[in-house]
Write a protein that holds these residues in place. Structure first.
Motif, PDB file in Angstrom:
ATOM      1  N   GLN A   1       1.032  -1.237  -0.147  1.00 50.18           N
ATOM      2  CA  GLN A   1      -0.031   0.162  -0.116  1.00 50.18           C
ATOM      3  C   GLN A   1       0.865   1.411   0.086  1.00 50.18           C
ATOM      4  OE1 GLN A   1      -3.526   0.163   0.176  1.00 50.18           O
ATOM      5  NE2 GLN A   1      -3.499  -2.041  -0.040  1.00 50.18           N
ATOM      6  N   PRO A   2       0.506   2.410  -0.456  1.00 48.43           N
ATOM      7  CA  PRO A   2      -0.767   2.720  -1.156  1.00 48.43           C
ATOM      8  C   PRO A   2      -0.336   2.725  -2.637  1.00 48.43           C
ATOM      9  CG  PRO A   2       0.636   4.667  -0.585  1.00 48.43           C
ATOM     10  CD  PRO A   2       1.516   3.475  -0.204  1.00 48.43           C
ATOM     11  N   ILE A   3       0.374   2.033  -3.168  1.00 52.85           N
ATOM     12  CA  ILE A   3       0.651   2.271  -4.796  1.00 52.85           C
ATOM     13  C   ILE A   3       1.061   0.830  -5.225  1.00 52.85           C
ATOM     14  CG2 ILE A   3       3.123   2.604  -4.251  1.00 52.85           C
ATOM     15  CD1 ILE A   3       3.294   4.426  -6.696  1.00 52.85           C
ATOM     16  N   ASP A   4       0.625   0.471  -6.485  1.00 50.61           N
ATOM     17  CA  ASP A   4       0.645  -0.908  -7.172  1.00 50.61           C
ATOM     18  C   ASP A   4       1.419  -0.526  -8.436  1.00 50.61           C
ATOM     19  OD1 ASP A   4       0.500  -3.260  -8.305  1.00 50.61           O
ATOM     20  OD2 ASP A   4      -1.636  -3.288  -8.967  1.00 50.61           O
ATOM     21  N   ILE A   5       2.725  -1.080  -8.432  1.00 47.18           N
ATOM     22  CA  ILE A   5       3.628  -0.841  -9.470  1.00 47.18           C
ATOM     23  C   ILE A   5       3.733  -2.087 -10.412  1.00 47.18           C
ATOM     24  CG2 ILE A   5       4.820   1.168  -8.291  1.00 47.18           C
ATOM     25  CD1 ILE A   5       7.224  -0.803  -7.817  1.00 47.18           C
ATOM     26  N   SER A   6       2.877  -2.873 -10.142  1.00 42.48           N
ATOM     27  CA  SER A   6       2.964  -4.388 -10.838  1.00 42.48           C
ATOM     28  C   SER A   6       3.148  -4.092 -12.315  1.00 42.48           C
ATOM     29  CB  SER A   6       2.261  -5.346 -10.433  1.00 42.48           C
ATOM     30  OG  SER A   6       0.708  -4.960 -10.648  1.00 42.48           O
ATOM     31  N   ASN A   7       2.410  -2.952 -12.829  1.00 37.68           N
ATOM     32  CA  ASN A   7       2.313  -2.961 -14.334  1.00 37.68           C
ATOM     33  C   ASN A   7       3.646  -1.873 -15.071  1.00 37.68           C
ATOM     34  OD1 ASN A   7       0.063  -4.660 -14.742  1.00 37.68           O
ATOM     35  ND2 ASN A   7      -1.114  -2.924 -14.054  1.00 37.68           N
ATOM     36  N   LEU A   8       4.725  -1.627 -14.211  1.00 38.11           N
ATOM     37  CA  LEU A   8       5.578  -0.787 -14.621  1.00 38.11           C
ATOM     38  C   LEU A   8       6.916  -1.581 -15.035  1.00 38.11           C
ATOM     39  CD1 LEU A   8       6.061   1.922 -11.963  1.00 38.11           C
ATOM     40  CD2 LEU A   8       4.932   2.078 -14.212  1.00 38.11           C
ATOM     41  N   ARG A   9       7.307  -1.514 -16.258  1.00 36.95           N
ATOM     42  CA  ARG A   9       8.536  -2.374 -16.723  1.00 36.95           C
ATOM     43  C   ARG A   9       9.643  -1.438 -17.120  1.00 36.95           C
ATOM     44  NH1 ARG A   9       5.551  -5.408 -14.762  1.00 36.95           N
ATOM     45  NH2 ARG A   9       4.184  -6.946 -15.538  1.00 36.95           N
ATOM     46  N   LEU A  10      10.709  -2.328 -16.945  1.00 42.38           N
ATOM     47  CA  LEU A  10      12.034  -1.420 -17.591  1.00 42.38           C
ATOM     48  C   LEU A  10      12.476  -2.069 -18.880  1.00 42.38           C
ATOM     49  CD1 LEU A  10      13.982  -1.823 -14.484  1.00 42.38           C
ATOM     50  CD2 LEU A  10      13.158   0.288 -15.326  1.00 42.38           C
ATOM     51  N   ILE A  11      12.457  -1.318 -19.908  1.00 39.13           N
ATOM     52  CA  ILE A  11      12.732  -1.539 -21.289  1.00 39.13           C
ATOM     53  C   ILE A  11      14.157  -1.308 -21.932  1.00 39.13           C
ATOM     54  CG2 ILE A  11      11.659  -1.031 -23.824  1.00 39.13           C
ATOM     55  CD1 ILE A  11       9.693  -2.258 -21.387  1.00 39.13           C
ATOM     56  N   GLY A  12      14.726  -2.359 -22.571  1.00 39.50           N
ATOM     57  CA  GLY A  12      15.858  -2.234 -23.362  1.00 39.50           C
ATOM     58  C   GLY A  12      16.976  -2.085 -22.624  1.00 39.50           C
ATOM     59  N   ARG A  13      18.172  -1.760 -23.420  1.00 39.45           N
ATOM     60  CA  ARG A  13      19.420  -1.403 -22.484  1.00 39.45           C
ATOM     61  C   ARG A  13      19.599  -0.346 -21.887  1.00 39.45           C
ATOM     62  NH1 ARG A  13      23.760  -2.672 -27.319  1.00 39.45           N
ATOM     63  NH2 ARG A  13      22.397  -4.249 -28.331  1.00 39.45           N
ATOM     64  N   GLN A  14      18.803   0.798 -22.139  1.00 42.66           N
ATOM     65  CA  GLN A  14      18.712   1.949 -21.597  1.00 42.66           C
ATOM     66  C   GLN A  14      17.999   1.854 -20.150  1.00 42.66           C
ATOM     67  OE1 GLN A  14      17.769   1.773 -24.765  1.00 42.66           O
ATOM     68  NE2 GLN A  14      19.900   2.357 -25.631  1.00 42.66           N
ATOM     69  N   ARG A  15      17.382   0.822 -20.053  1.00 42.95           N
ATOM     70  CA  ARG A  15      16.696   0.380 -18.817  1.00 42.95           C
ATOM     71  C   ARG A  15      15.408   1.674 -18.629  1.00 42.95           C
ATOM     72  NH1 ARG A  15      16.621  -4.499 -17.715  1.00 42.95           N
ATOM     73  NH2 ARG A  15      16.132  -4.286 -15.571  1.00 42.95           N
ATOM     74  N   ILE A  16      14.396   1.890 -19.680  1.00 44.56           N
ATOM     75  CA  ILE A  16      13.579   3.200 -19.630  1.00 44.56           C
ATOM     76  C   ILE A  16      12.511   2.426 -19.108  1.00 44.56           C
ATOM     77  CG2 ILE A  16      12.258   4.454 -20.914  1.00 44.56           C
ATOM     78  CD1 ILE A  16      14.509   4.536 -22.966  1.00 44.56           C
TER      79      ILE A  16
END
Length: 187
Positions: A38-53
């Motif tokens: 709680q209070p935030i759900d970050i399960s749909n965040l992803r790091l993309i590519g070599r730059q880790r965006i």
């Protein structure tokens, strides 16, 4: 003539000091949270590519302000990158979330901007993080507002959320801090 030189130096030198590029750069390694945090759900965040965006959506599960949520942050370092993190003697003691945002938000102000890479708007006068689903798009770490000297290696920030003085979840952000590659072509 001396007055002219002094005036030029007083106007040019501070501007050039403010535009100095940092000797290091940072990228995300991981962004995780404890289960059912709680209070935030970050399960749909992803790091993309070599730059880790950082990309994706996150959800604030209920309205958050200083009256109902507090946050503390411990910082760990792993210069050898061997998984053996050491707690460093620098931390953010438990305070209201808005208080922490007002004190330390400048570290992220160049990374996350409303209307550019997020739709989360924070009202700085009443400081409320409103309940809802928000996006992050192409978020990278900008170290321009960070300290001039940082230890190289892995750095982990562990934020613990408290609701009415009871721990309700953690958020872990790990970054890699490296020397900036020399610019041999002057670009």
């Amino acid at each position: 003539m001396l007055k002219y030189i002094v005036i030029v130096l007083l106007t040019v030198i501070p501007k050039s000091l403010l535009q100095v590029t940092m000797s290091y750069e940072a990228i995300f390694v991981s962004v995780t949270s404890s289960e059912n945090a709680q209070p935030i759900d970050i399960s749909n965040l992803r790091l993309i590519g070599r730059q880790r965006i950082l990309n994706g959506t996150f959800e604030i599960l209920e309205d958050v302000d200083d009256t109902n949520y507090q946050l503390s942050v411990d910082i760990y370092s792993n210069a050898a990158r061997d998984g053996n993190y050491k707690l460093i003697p620098l931390r953010v003691s438990r305070q209201g979330i808005c208080t922490i945002f007002k004190k330390y938000g400048f570290y992220l102000k160049d990374c996350i901007k409303n209307g550019i890479n997020t739709d989360l708007h924070i009202n700085t006068t009443s400081c409320l993080f409103p309940k809802g689903r928000y996006y992050l798009k192409n978020v990278t770490l900008n170290v321009q507002n960070w300290p001039k000297i940082m230890q190289r290696g892995l750095c982990r920030h562990v934020g613990t959320f408290y609701k009415y003085d009871v721990p309700v979840g953690t958020l872990n952000v790990t970054s890699s801090i490296e020397d900036r590659a020399p610019n041999v072509f002057g670009m």
